[in-house]
Enzyme design. Sequence first.
Site, PDB file in Angstrom:
ATOM      1  CG  HIS A 132      13.534   7.679 -10.948  1.00 23.03           C
ATOM      2  ND1 HIS A 132      12.896   8.360 -11.964  1.00 23.03           N
ATOM      3  CD2 HIS A 132      12.752   6.604 -10.686  1.00 23.03           C
ATOM      4  CE1 HIS A 132      11.783   7.738 -12.289  1.00 23.03           C
ATOM      5  NE2 HIS A 132      11.661   6.665 -11.523  1.00 23.03           N
ATOM      6  CE  LYS A 162       5.871  -0.370 -18.728  1.00 16.95           C
ATOM      7  NZ  LYS A 162       6.414  -0.028 -17.407  1.00 16.95           N
ATOM      8  NE  ARG A 169       6.420   6.242  -6.514  1.00 17.93           N
ATOM      9  CZ  ARG A 169       6.063   6.298  -7.788  1.00 17.93           C
ATOM     10  NH1 ARG A 169       6.331   7.368  -8.485  1.00 17.93           N
ATOM     11  NH2 ARG A 169       5.431   5.293  -8.354  1.00 17.93           N
ATOM     12  CB  SER A 220       7.934   9.358 -14.650  1.00 14.43           C
ATOM     13  OG  SER A 220       9.172   9.036 -14.085  1.00 14.43           O
TER      14      SER A 220
HETATM   15  O1  PNS Z   1       9.616   2.360 -13.815  1.00 17.76           O
HETATM   16  P1  PNS Z   1       8.672   1.204 -13.916  1.00 17.76           P
HETATM   17  O2  PNS Z   1       7.804   1.346 -15.143  1.00 17.76           O
HETATM   18  O3  PNS Z   1       7.867   0.991 -12.672  1.00 17.76           O
HETATM   19  O4  PNS Z   1       9.608  -0.103 -14.113  1.00 17.76           O
HETATM   20  C1  PNS Z   1       9.024  -1.346 -14.331  1.00 17.76           C
HETATM   21  C2  PNS Z   1      10.082  -2.388 -14.753  1.00 17.76           C
HETATM   22  C3  PNS Z   1      10.841  -1.918 -15.973  1.00 17.76           C
HETATM   23  C4  PNS Z   1      11.060  -2.605 -13.610  1.00 17.76           C
HETATM   24  C5  PNS Z   1       9.322  -3.708 -15.056  1.00 17.76           C
HETATM   25  O5  PNS Z   1       8.272  -3.438 -15.936  1.00 17.76           O
HETATM   26  C6  PNS Z   1      10.195  -4.802 -15.659  1.00 17.76           C
HETATM   27  O6  PNS Z   1      11.089  -5.298 -15.017  1.00 17.76           O
HETATM   28  N1  PNS Z   1       9.902  -5.192 -16.903  1.00 17.76           N
HETATM   29  C7  PNS Z   1      10.624  -6.211 -17.623  1.00 17.76           C
HETATM   30  C8  PNS Z   1       9.780  -7.488 -17.743  1.00 17.76           C
HETATM   31  C9  PNS Z   1       9.807  -8.227 -16.424  1.00 17.76           C
HETATM   32  O7  PNS Z   1      10.776  -8.864 -16.095  1.00 17.76           O
HETATM   33  N2  PNS Z   1       8.742  -8.043 -15.614  1.00 17.76           N
HETATM   34  C10 PNS Z   1       8.680  -8.515 -14.246  1.00 17.76           C
HETATM   35  C11 PNS Z   1       8.140  -9.898 -14.126  1.00 17.76           C
HETATM   36  S1  PNS Z   1       6.584 -10.056 -14.839  1.00 17.76           S
END
Ligand code: PNS
Length: 165
Positions: free
Chosen positions: A19, A43, A92, A130
């Site tokens: 990150h 989560k 990745r 993570s």
């Molecule tokens: O680190 P991650 O868990 O891969 O991040 C995922 C994240 C936080 C970017 C994603 O889950 C997110 O944007 N969630 C908020 C809800 C949303 O807008 N989802 C995308 C459209 S469904």
Amino acid sequence: MSAETAIYPGTFDPITNGHLSIVKRALTIFDRIVVAILDNPQKAPLFTLEERIFMIKEAMEGLHNVEVDTFNGLLVDYAVAKEVNVIIRGLRAMSDFEYEFQMALMNRKLNREVQTLFLVTDYKWFYTSSTIIKEAASFGGEVADLVPKIVDLKLKEKFGAAKNA
Ligand code: PNS
């Protein structure tokens, strides 16, 4: 909308060197990066939101023009509220691709003004996440070279404490 700023969203449970590398590289393209932590207790994160904010701020020390913020709800709504129209995601190994592709397309469907920009993760961090780092750390595996110092410390605190409980 400002193209000088980009949002780097994620769960960051916890922040990893992968990150951190993406933030540093994004800062060579954008003037300012907002690291936006999703506040979603569903989560069931290992680290609380406050712990994640603290670790990110520590890890980002010395980096200028980085804001650490939290959001809930839709990412594109958050982007509009922040008046930012670029979302950065790190890519990745191939396994990321389908999820990232779906998310980028859904975000695009929800708001065509918001663009997703992918940065390919440095090969050093290509196979770390993570999740896998937490798993290794939970069994006493050494992950110090994969995470910022503060995260290594907190993982050891957390899992050391769990083992001694
Ligand atoms: O680190 P991650 O868990 O891969 O991040 C995922 C994240 C936080 C970017 C994603 O889950 C997110 O944007 N969630 C908020 C809800 C949303 O807008 N989802 C995308 C459209 S469904």
